[in-house]
Design an enzyme around this catalytic site. Structure first.
Site, PDB file in Angstrom:
ATOM      1  N   HIS A 179     -14.574  -2.514   4.464  1.00  0.00           N
ATOM      2  CA  HIS A 179     -14.078  -1.333   4.199  1.00  0.00           C
ATOM      3  C   HIS A 179     -14.703  -0.023   4.774  1.00  0.00           C
ATOM      4  O   HIS A 179     -16.036  -0.426   5.133  1.00  0.00           O
ATOM      5  CB  HIS A 179     -14.268  -0.872   2.413  1.00  0.00           C
ATOM      6  CG  HIS A 179     -13.522   0.222   1.907  1.00  0.00           C
ATOM      7  ND1 HIS A 179     -14.525   1.491   1.947  1.00  0.00           N
ATOM      8  CD2 HIS A 179     -12.457   0.550   1.322  1.00  0.00           C
ATOM      9  CE1 HIS A 179     -13.690   2.375   1.493  1.00  0.00           C
ATOM     10  NE2 HIS A 179     -12.278   1.851   1.262  1.00  0.00           N
TER      11      HIS A 179
ATOM     12  N   GLU B 172      -6.365   1.654   7.526  1.00  0.00           N
ATOM     13  CA  GLU B 172      -7.064   2.859   6.798  1.00  0.00           C
ATOM     14  C   GLU B 172      -7.653   3.813   7.731  1.00  0.00           C
ATOM     15  O   GLU B 172      -8.928   3.577   8.264  1.00  0.00           O
ATOM     16  CB  GLU B 172      -8.132   2.240   5.781  1.00  0.00           C
ATOM     17  CG  GLU B 172      -7.537   1.659   4.706  1.00  0.00           C
ATOM     18  CD  GLU B 172      -8.340   1.794   3.368  1.00  0.00           C
ATOM     19  OE1 GLU B 172      -7.714   1.813   2.341  1.00  0.00           O
ATOM     20  OE2 GLU B 172      -9.541   1.609   3.370  1.00  0.00           O
TER      21      GLU B 172
ATOM     22  N   TRP C   1     -11.441   0.841  -7.005  1.00  0.00           N
ATOM     23  CA  TRP C   1     -11.880   1.793  -8.148  1.00  0.00           C
ATOM     24  C   TRP C   1     -13.168   2.108  -7.428  1.00  0.00           C
ATOM     25  O   TRP C   1     -13.764   3.095  -7.820  1.00  0.00           O
ATOM     26  CB  TRP C   1     -12.170   0.882  -9.314  1.00  0.00           C
ATOM     27  CG  TRP C   1     -11.074   0.727 -10.149  1.00  0.00           C
ATOM     28  CD1 TRP C   1      -9.863   0.805  -9.834  1.00  0.00           C
ATOM     29  CD2 TRP C   1     -11.084   0.059 -11.390  1.00  0.00           C
ATOM     30  NE1 TRP C   1      -8.854   0.208 -10.876  1.00  0.00           N
ATOM     31  CE2 TRP C   1      -9.579  -0.333 -11.731  1.00  0.00           C
ATOM     32  CE3 TRP C   1     -12.119  -0.506 -12.191  1.00  0.00           C
ATOM     33  CZ2 TRP C   1      -9.513  -0.919 -13.000  1.00  0.00           C
ATOM     34  CZ3 TRP C   1     -11.736  -1.131 -13.475  1.00  0.00           C
ATOM     35  CH2 TRP C   1     -10.424  -1.369 -13.811  1.00  0.00           C
TER      36      TRP C   1
HETATM   37  C1  PEP Z   1      -9.994   3.659  -0.141  1.00  0.00           C
HETATM   38  O1  PEP Z   1     -11.259   4.027   0.011  1.00  0.00           O
HETATM   39  O2  PEP Z   1      -9.932   2.406   0.487  1.00  0.00           O
HETATM   40  C2  PEP Z   1      -8.841   4.527  -0.062  1.00  0.00           C
HETATM   41  C3  PEP Z   1      -7.781   4.233   0.212  1.00  0.00           C
HETATM   42  O3  PEP Z   1      -9.096   5.752  -0.899  1.00  0.00           O
HETATM   43  P1  PEP Z   1      -8.015   6.822  -1.242  1.00  0.00           P
HETATM   44  O4  PEP Z   1      -6.779   6.275  -1.605  1.00  0.00           O
HETATM   45  O5  PEP Z   1      -9.000   7.661  -2.117  1.00  0.00           O
HETATM   46  O6  PEP Z   1      -7.893   7.516   0.168  1.00  0.00           O
END
Ligand code: PEP
Length: 229
Positions: free
Chosen positions: A73, A143, A9
């Site tokens: 992150h 990511e 979130w």
């Molecule tokens: C995140 O910030 O870990 C992420 C996956 O964000 P989003 O799905 O909004 O790209």
């Protein structure tokens, strides 16, 4: 086989009432809900099926009922968190009995310079270097920072490219011989209409979802797709 969905979130939920309402609406087996730290207790109390996670390591997570924790992150890395600090947090999380969700990924400039593998290799080797025993369960979430919805000009990653990059990460982890059981997630602008493309890839065992996790209907659809994947 069902796959896991981790809802991050971030700082977007700002009241206890909103946190509890969204937790109740997202409370499903196979979901990990990561609210802001301040709402861990309220959200934990509202969940009967989903697991509770935190957005960053803190020493009080286990006593507050969290079982998962996001580490490394890109928001933290952007604030200056180093690979060494990430390694330390990961080792602490493991010794607290938490399941770490380690985020790795290159920024756009690194991708454009062809440095993706080099960056991932470094991030992984350092982050996992302090796990010395125990074979803990760990998730590594790939990511790519250029695909995260809050990155200016965010681009949608291609699921086939992501699967190839995850295969590379998997090879690095195997090669490193770390004493951990590692599963792989993808995160970056996943929505109800793009989730399936990633979930269909056999090496992607789940999704880390930011923005779309704030919408009950959207996250429920993603969760349903993950159940059937
Ligand atoms: C995140 O910030 O870990 C992420 C996956 O964000 P989003 O799905 O909004 O790209």
């Amino acid at each position: 086989m069902s796959k896991i969905v981790v809802a991050n979130w971030k700082g977007k939920i700002t009241t206890e009432a909103d946190a509890v309402a969204l937790a109740r609406g997202s409370d499903r087996e196979g979901m990990v809900i990561c609210p802001p730290h301040a709402f861990l207790d309220d959200v934990g109390a509202a969940l009967s099926h989903a697991s509770l996670g935190a957005q960053d390591y803190a020493p009080d997570l286990a006593v507050r009922g969290a079982t998962y924790v996001i580490i490394g992150h890109s928001d933290r890395r952007r604030e200056g968190e180093t690979d060494d600090v990430i390694a330390e947090k990961l080792a602490l999380a493991v010794s607290d009995g938490l399941v770490p969700v380690l985020c790795v990924g290159e920024v756009r400039a690194e991708r454009d310079l062809g440095q993706t593998h080099e960056v991932l290799k470094r991030q992984i080797a350092t982050a996992l270097s302090r796990i010395t025993m125990g074979h803990p369960s760990i998730f590594i979430a790939y990511e790519p920072v250029w695909a995260i919805s809050t990155t200016p000009g965010a681009e949608l990653a291609n699921p086939t490219d992501v699967a190839h990059t995850i295969a590379f990460i998997e090879k690095e982890v195997l090669h490193g011989g770390y004493p951990a059981v590692v599963s792989y997630l993808y995160g970056g602008s996943v929505t109800a209409s793009t989730a399936l493309g990633f979930l269909e890839k056999k090496d992607i065992l789940g999704l880390l979802v930011g923005g779309a996790s704030l919408n009950e209907k959207e996250i429920t659809t993603i969760w349903q797709q993950a159940q059937e994947a």
